[in-house]
Design a protein around this motif. Structure first.
Motif: not given
Length: 158
Positions: A7, A11, A118-119
């Protein structure tokens, strides 16, 4: 499908990505020190919220008493931005530190930018071995609460 390890911080909103990069560049003991710096940097509540605890919502998943609220405002271009406010005791540096990270990384952003985080973003700070799983859950819950409040507010604002 991407794995978590792959990841990318791209983002994340710019300010939050820079914070994550700062944490990832450090050793674990230094990461805790940086978290303490964020704890000291968490702004006090504005006067209009200080005497009105009913305007703040408690994040019960946090081990220490942490309260937060959001407000929306339009910028000069007419875009709606969200302001974050936190109340956490001085004697809870881990909780305050993560609130400080979220404040610096998300305050003043649009709903779309905040909701795209993102969580599991707290895991990107590299603190999972240095902080208890219960504290990590509190951090994740704090982000989740902000996202829920922003989602609800953005529906009302449209």
């Amino acid at each position: 499908m991407r794995k978590l390890e792959e990841m990318s911080t791209y983002t994340l909103p710019t300010a939050l990505a820079e914070i994550v990069d700062d944490f990832q560049a450090l050793t674990e003991p230094d990461r805790l020190q940086l978290l303490l710096e964020f704890s000291r940097g968490l702004p006090e509540l504005p006067e209009r919220l200080k005497d009105h605890p009913e305007l703040l919502e408690q994040v019960v998943e946090c081990q220490s008493p942490l309260f937060l609220t959001i407000e929306s405002e339009k910028d000069p271009d007419g875009a709606r931005k969200y302001r974050l406010f936190f109340k956490a005791p001085q004697e809870a540096p881990t909780t305050r530190g993560f609130a400080g990270v979220l404040h610096e990384g998300l305050d003043g952003l649009t709903a779309e930018e905040i909701l795209a985080v993102p969580d599991d973003m707290p895991e990107l700070l590299g603190l999972t071995r240095a902080i208890t799983p219960l504290r990590m859950r509190g951090m994740t819950a704090m982000l989740g609460r902000i996202k829920r409040k922003v989602a609800a507010a953005s529906r009302l604002d449209h």
